[in-house]
Design a protein around this motif. Structure first.
Motif, PDB file in Angstrom:
ATOM      1  N   GLU A 184      -5.036 -13.428   8.386  1.00 40.54           N
ATOM      2  CA  GLU A 184      -5.716 -13.957   9.781  1.00 40.54           C
ATOM      3  C   GLU A 184      -5.179 -15.679   9.549  1.00 40.54           C
ATOM      4  O   GLU A 184      -5.175 -15.962  10.554  1.00 40.54           O
ATOM      5  CB  GLU A 184      -7.233 -13.940   9.497  1.00 40.54           C
TER       6      GLU A 184
ATOM      7  N   THR B 151      -8.453  -0.292   0.703  1.00 39.70           N
ATOM      8  CA  THR B 151      -9.415   0.100   1.689  1.00 39.70           C
ATOM      9  C   THR B 151      -9.052   0.788   2.930  1.00 39.70           C
ATOM     10  O   THR B 151      -7.728   0.600   3.215  1.00 39.70           O
ATOM     11  CB  THR B 151      -9.972  -1.433   1.990  1.00 39.70           C
TER      12      THR B 151
ATOM     13  N   LEU C 126      -9.072  -6.468   1.805  1.00 37.74           N
ATOM     14  CA  LEU C 126      -7.930  -5.950   2.016  1.00 37.74           C
ATOM     15  C   LEU C 126      -6.801  -6.992   1.269  1.00 37.74           C
ATOM     16  O   LEU C 126      -6.748  -7.983   1.738  1.00 37.74           O
ATOM     17  CB  LEU C 126      -7.766  -6.056   3.580  1.00 37.74           C
TER      18      LEU C 126
ATOM     19  N   ASP D 297       0.750  -0.624   3.245  1.00 42.96           N
ATOM     20  CA  ASP D 297       1.798  -1.567   3.858  1.00 42.96           C
ATOM     21  C   ASP D 297       0.942  -3.052   4.246  1.00 42.96           C
ATOM     22  O   ASP D 297       1.224  -3.989   4.115  1.00 42.96           O
ATOM     23  CB  ASP D 297       2.729  -1.022   4.628  1.00 42.96           C
ATOM     24  N   GLY D 298       0.145  -2.851   5.005  1.00 37.28           N
ATOM     25  CA  GLY D 298      -0.745  -3.825   5.654  1.00 37.28           C
ATOM     26  C   GLY D 298      -1.378  -4.582   4.770  1.00 37.28           C
ATOM     27  O   GLY D 298      -1.271  -5.974   4.697  1.00 37.28           O
ATOM     28  N   ALA D 299      -1.960  -3.963   3.592  1.00 32.56           N
ATOM     29  CA  ALA D 299      -2.697  -4.644   2.678  1.00 32.56           C
ATOM     30  C   ALA D 299      -1.670  -5.355   1.730  1.00 32.56           C
ATOM     31  O   ALA D 299      -2.015  -6.460   1.461  1.00 32.56           O
ATOM     32  CB  ALA D 299      -3.504  -3.510   1.766  1.00 32.56           C
TER      33      ALA D 299
ATOM     34  N   ASN E 207       3.218   3.398   6.012  1.00 37.80           N
ATOM     35  CA  ASN E 207       3.140   4.022   7.145  1.00 37.80           C
ATOM     36  C   ASN E 207       3.826   3.149   8.359  1.00 37.80           C
ATOM     37  O   ASN E 207       3.473   3.453   9.640  1.00 37.80           O
ATOM     38  CB  ASN E 207       1.969   4.882   7.462  1.00 37.80           C
TER      39      ASN E 207
ATOM     40  N   GLY F  98       2.105   0.791   9.473  1.00 38.10           N
ATOM     41  CA  GLY F  98       1.140   0.306  10.690  1.00 38.10           C
ATOM     42  C   GLY F  98      -0.169   0.072   9.792  1.00 38.10           C
ATOM     43  O   GLY F  98      -0.256   0.286   8.863  1.00 38.10           O
ATOM     44  N   TYR F  99      -1.126  -0.276  10.672  1.00 44.56           N
ATOM     45  CA  TYR F  99      -2.466  -0.505  10.053  1.00 44.56           C
ATOM     46  C   TYR F  99      -3.100   0.767  10.778  1.00 44.56           C
ATOM     47  O   TYR F  99      -3.860   0.642  11.793  1.00 44.56           O
ATOM     48  CB  TYR F  99      -2.969  -1.726  10.969  1.00 44.56           C
ATOM     49  N   VAL F 100      -2.861   1.719  10.343  1.00 43.55           N
ATOM     50  CA  VAL F 100      -3.342   2.992  10.774  1.00 43.55           C
ATOM     51  C   VAL F 100      -4.825   3.210  10.658  1.00 43.55           C
ATOM     52  O   VAL F 100      -5.645   3.739  11.591  1.00 43.55           O
ATOM     53  CB  VAL F 100      -2.775   4.436  10.109  1.00 43.55           C
ATOM     54  N   SER F 101      -5.404   2.918   9.522  1.00 45.73           N
ATOM     55  CA  SER F 101      -7.183   2.853   9.564  1.00 45.73           C
ATOM     56  C   SER F 101      -7.641   2.112  10.955  1.00 45.73           C
ATOM     57  O   SER F 101      -8.784   2.567  11.188  1.00 45.73           O
ATOM     58  CB  SER F 101      -7.412   2.100   8.418  1.00 45.73           C
TER      59      SER F 101
HETATM   60  C1  LIG Z   1      -9.229  -9.318   6.015  1.00 50.30           C
HETATM   61  C2  LIG Z   1      -9.413  -8.224   6.960  1.00 50.30           C
HETATM   62  N1  LIG Z   1      -8.531  -8.122   7.828  1.00 50.30           N
HETATM   63  C3  LIG Z   1      -8.724  -6.761   8.660  1.00 50.30           C
HETATM   64  C4  LIG Z   1      -9.576  -5.923   8.090  1.00 50.30           C
HETATM   65  C5  LIG Z   1      -9.324  -4.588   8.918  1.00 50.30           C
HETATM   66  N2  LIG Z   1      -8.645  -3.428   8.377  1.00 50.30           N
HETATM   67  C6  LIG Z   1      -9.285  -2.657   7.533  1.00 50.30           C
HETATM   68  S1  LIG Z   1      -8.056  -1.453   6.996  1.00 50.30           S
HETATM   69  C7  LIG Z   1      -6.874  -2.211   7.857  1.00 50.30           C
HETATM   70  C8  LIG Z   1      -5.340  -1.586   7.933  1.00 50.30           C
HETATM   71  C9  LIG Z   1      -4.678  -1.599   6.501  1.00 50.30           C
HETATM   72  O1  LIG Z   1      -3.342  -1.208   6.947  1.00 50.30           O
HETATM   73  P1  LIG Z   1      -2.382  -0.656   5.510  1.00 50.30           P
HETATM   74  O2  LIG Z   1      -2.850  -1.398   4.267  1.00 50.30           O
HETATM   75  O3  LIG Z   1      -1.194  -0.381   6.079  1.00 50.30           O
HETATM   76  O4  LIG Z   1      -3.229   1.006   5.647  1.00 50.30           O
HETATM   77  P2  LIG Z   1      -3.249   1.994   6.486  1.00 50.30           P
HETATM   78  O5  LIG Z   1      -4.490   1.786   7.383  1.00 50.30           O
HETATM   79  O6  LIG Z   1      -2.068   1.909   7.356  1.00 50.30           O
HETATM   80  O7  LIG Z   1      -3.522   3.316   5.548  1.00 50.30           O
HETATM   81  C10 LIG Z   1      -7.219  -3.378   8.606  1.00 50.30           C
HETATM   82  C11 LIG Z   1      -6.484  -4.194   9.309  1.00 50.30           C
HETATM   83  C12 LIG Z   1      -9.942  -5.950   6.930  1.00 50.30           C
HETATM   84  N3  LIG Z   1     -10.564  -4.899   6.439  1.00 50.30           N
HETATM   85  N4  LIG Z   1     -10.146  -6.988   6.214  1.00 50.30           N
END
Ligand SMILES: Cc1ncc(C[n+]2csc(CCOP(=O)(O)OP(=O)(O)O)c2C)c(N)n1
Ligand SMILES: [Mg+2]
Length: 388
Positions: free
Chosen positions: A49, A208, A231, A256-258, A284, A286-289
């Protein structure tokens, strides 16, 4: 009341917004995918962010009106550039903040409780005017008019969005699951393979979202610490355990997003070099969750970053055989190891929540009990292929 993301974008464009960045939340429906296909708005999918806001500031410096979308959990990542850049330099920005853990939703996940109850007060404390979206086009337009008044006073403005207030836009259906469909394994398959390679004494810290929930569904055990929230910090927690407890093998199960959100930690882990540490990234793309919004991992080589950061052995896997071999080898040789596994975006249809069985505190206590059992392991000298 619910408004579509198509209407939201139309209203933003009417007010001459031309630049969009952010990190997704499930409350935003298909907003991120839709804006990425909109030729009138330039969009950047940011890793955190804070960088989303900074991209928006850069665009604003170049004369474009900018909007940043974030979950309220991301306020923690944004406060530094919000205060020391946006506010100090008087570069007002529109914030679309999704509110998790609102006081009216006590059933929401515990990691959102404190920020949910503090979001409004925090914005007040920072002197950022805000308004709660009512789910209607008229209400959103009214919020944008209030934002104009704030901008005239060089203030940023936040519109707070609640669960269910935004719905997927009309027109071309956008399916986030299409992106990584070509990989044979999904997260569940990968976790089954990894679980087979684990010993009962191995400790696992999972990131998460759906990865923790899949691990909980497939292989709940006291040695699992399920991160909820924070995250991007799972690997640092796991590496902290590994450094403090060198006689136990510790695995970080990351997304990957994490990883992208706090990628600097890879350098710290390479530097600290815990030999009993395995970092597995289930990528994956992407931000699948939060709905399958695209991350930027498809155009980056996270494994190359890990090599450059000093991990002792790095492998990339796509198939069952590759993952099974890499997990077994990584758990036998000295680390730190980095194992990037490309996975598709499909998941089990009913993913249980960890909180259906444990409070976060109970999970912590079970993990600490498992951690303090005096059993140890011995690393064997099996050279991991792909070692640098
Ligand atoms: C600081 C913060 N920003 C946004 C989120 C919302 N959020 C929760 S899980 C997630 C996706 C994480 O993506 P990744 O690590 O690739 O795992 P995937 O969901 O793809 O398995 C997001 C954006 C959050 N929990 N904390
Ligand atoms: Mg992902």
């Amino acid at each position: 009341m619910t408004m579509s993301t198509t209407t939201l974008l139309a209203l933003l464009k009417r007010q001459k917004y031309e630049f969009f960045s952010g990190v997704p939340c499930s409350h935003f429906a298909d907003l991120f995918q839709r804006v990425s296909m909109d030729s009138d708005i330039m969009s950047v999918p940011a890793a955190s962010e804070g960088s989303a806001l900074s991209f928006a500031v850069g665009a604003a410096l170049a004369g474009r009106r900018s909007v940043v979308a974030l979950q309220n959990s991301g306020l923690g990542n944004i406060i530094n550039p919000l205060t020391s850049l946006v506010q100090v330099n008087c570069i007002p920005t529109l914030l679309l903040i999704s509110v998790r853990g609102h006081v009216d939703e006590p059933e929401d996940e515990p990691q959102h409780r404190i920020m949910g109850a503090s979001t409004h007060a925090l914005l007040d404390q920072l002197a950022i005017p805000w308004s709660e979206f009512d789910g209607t086009p008229h209400g959103f337009m009214a919020a944008l008019v209030k934002a104009e008044e704030a901008f005239k006073r060089s203030l940023s403005f936040a519109v707070l969005v609640r669960k269910g207030q935004l719905s997927a836009g009309v027109g071309v259906a956008i399916n986030g699951e299409q992106q990584a469909d070509n990989y044979p394994l999904n997260v569940g398959d990968a976790l089954e393979i990894i679980s087979e390679a684990l010993r009962p004494t191995d400790l696992v810290v999972s990131t998460t979202g759906f990865i923790s929930r899949e691990l909980f569904r497939l292989s709940d055990r006291p040695g699992n610490f399920y991160m909820q929230g924070s995250l991007g910090h799972c690997s640092a927690v796991a590496a902290g355990v590994a450094l403090a407890h060198p006689s136990r093998r510790v695995v970080a199960l990351d997304g990957d997003g994490a990883v992208l959100m706090h990628m600097g930690v890879l350098s710290t882990i390479g530097h600290a070099s815990p030999r009993n540490f395995l970092h597995i990234v289930l990528d994956n793309e992407g931000y699948v969750s939060t709905g399958g919004q695209q991350s930027t991992s498809a155009t980056s080589s996270l494994e190359a970053v890990a090599v450059a950061c000093g991990y002792r052995a790095v492998r990339r896997c796509v198939t069952r055989a590759e993952l099974s071999d890499a997990a077994a080898r990584s758990l036998l040789a000295e680390g730190p190891h980095f194992l990037l596994c490309k996975v598709n975006q499909s998941h089990s249809h009913s993913l249980p929540r960890v909180t259906s069985r444990y409070t976060p505190e109970e999970n912590k206590e079970a993990f600490q009990l498992a951690l303090n059992q005096p059993r140890t392991f011995r690393l064997q000298a099996v050279p991991a292929s792909g070692a640098r």
